[in-house]
Motif scaffolding. Structure first.
Motif, short mmCIF file in Angstrom:
data_model
loop_
_atom_site.label_atom_id
_atom_site.label_comp_id
_atom_site.label_asym_id
_atom_site.label_seq_id
_atom_site.Cartn_x
_atom_site.Cartn_y
_atom_site.Cartn_z
N THR A 50 29.93 24.56 28.08
CA THR A 50 29.21 23.45 29.14
C THR A 50 30.62 23.02 29.78
O THR A 50 30.45 22.43 31.11
N ALA A 51 31.95 23.14 29.53
CA ALA A 51 32.95 22.74 30.28
C ALA A 51 33.44 23.60 31.60
O ALA A 51 34.01 23.38 32.34
N LEU A 52 32.87 25.03 31.50
CA LEU A 52 33.10 25.90 32.47
C LEU A 52 32.14 25.50 33.63
O LEU A 52 31.01 25.11 33.65
N ARG A 53 32.84 25.79 34.91
CA ARG A 53 32.08 25.40 36.29
C ARG A 53 32.55 26.90 37.21
O ARG A 53 33.59 27.38 37.15
N PRO A 54 31.08 27.23 37.56
CA PRO A 54 31.49 28.41 38.60
C PRO A 54 32.39 28.19 39.83
O PRO A 54 32.67 26.98 40.29
N THR A 55 33.15 29.16 40.16
CA THR A 55 34.11 29.10 41.45
C THR A 55 33.80 30.36 41.85
O THR A 55 33.57 31.60 41.53
N THR A 56 34.19 30.49 43.25
CA THR A 56 34.19 32.05 43.97
C THR A 56 35.45 32.21 44.49
O THR A 56 36.54 31.46 44.95
N ILE A 57 36.11 33.44 44.31
CA ILE A 57 37.46 33.91 44.97
C ILE A 57 36.84 35.04 45.64
O ILE A 57 35.92 35.91 45.42
N LYS A 58 37.70 35.30 46.40
CA LYS A 58 37.76 36.63 47.48
C LYS A 58 38.65 37.67 47.12
O LYS A 58 39.98 36.93 46.84
N ILE A 59 38.41 38.97 46.69
CA ILE A 59 39.59 39.95 46.24
C ILE A 59 39.30 41.16 47.05
O ILE A 59 38.12 41.34 47.34
N ASP A 60 40.01 41.65 47.31
CA ASP A 60 39.94 43.00 48.12
C ASP A 60 39.29 44.13 47.05
O ASP A 60 39.31 44.11 45.90
N THR A 61 38.75 45.08 47.69
CA THR A 61 37.87 46.04 47.16
C THR A 61 38.78 46.79 45.96
O THR A 61 38.53 46.92 45.13
N GLU A 62 40.01 47.02 46.40
CA GLU A 62 40.84 48.05 45.47
C GLU A 62 41.12 47.13 44.12
O GLU A 62 41.22 47.60 43.14
N THR A 63 41.49 45.79 44.43
CA THR A 63 41.88 44.96 43.14
C THR A 63 40.51 44.79 42.29
O THR A 63 40.59 45.02 41.02
#
Length: 96
Positions: free
Chosen positions: A4-17
């Motif tokens: 319950t302590a986890l909160r979603p977030t969004t990151i952008k990473i390149d396709t290779e990574t």
């Protein structure tokens, strides 16, 4: 940490990574999410330790500027050589 302590977030990473994370996750039998979360946790932990060390250095420099107390390089080397040799010796006394 509870779920319950986890909160979603969004990151952008390149396709290779993203692909590299995916391959590593498959090799470790983990999810990509787990790999990314673990990487972030390790990075933050390491950087927190680095910041503490930096703050300790700044505090030591400030103390030295205020009182001039120090040990010489030779004194520190001799003390560390004794420690490496297994001797339980006190550090050298600071002096001006």
């Amino acid at each position: 940490m509870t779920a319950t302590a986890l909160r979603p977030t969004t990151i952008k990473i390149d396709t290779e990574t993203k692909e590299r994370v995916k391959r590593l996750a498959e090799a470790r039998h983990r999810s990509s999410h787990w790999m990314i979360l673990e990487a972030i946790r390790q990075y933050v932990g390491r950087e927190e330790k680095r910041e503490l060390m930096r703050q300790d250095g700044l505090r030591a420099w400030s103390d030295y500027q205020a009182n001039g107390l120090h040990v010489t390089h030779a004194e520190a080397e001799a003390w560390m050589a004794k420690l490496e040799a297994g001797q339980d010796v006190a550090p050298p006394a600071c002096h001006v």
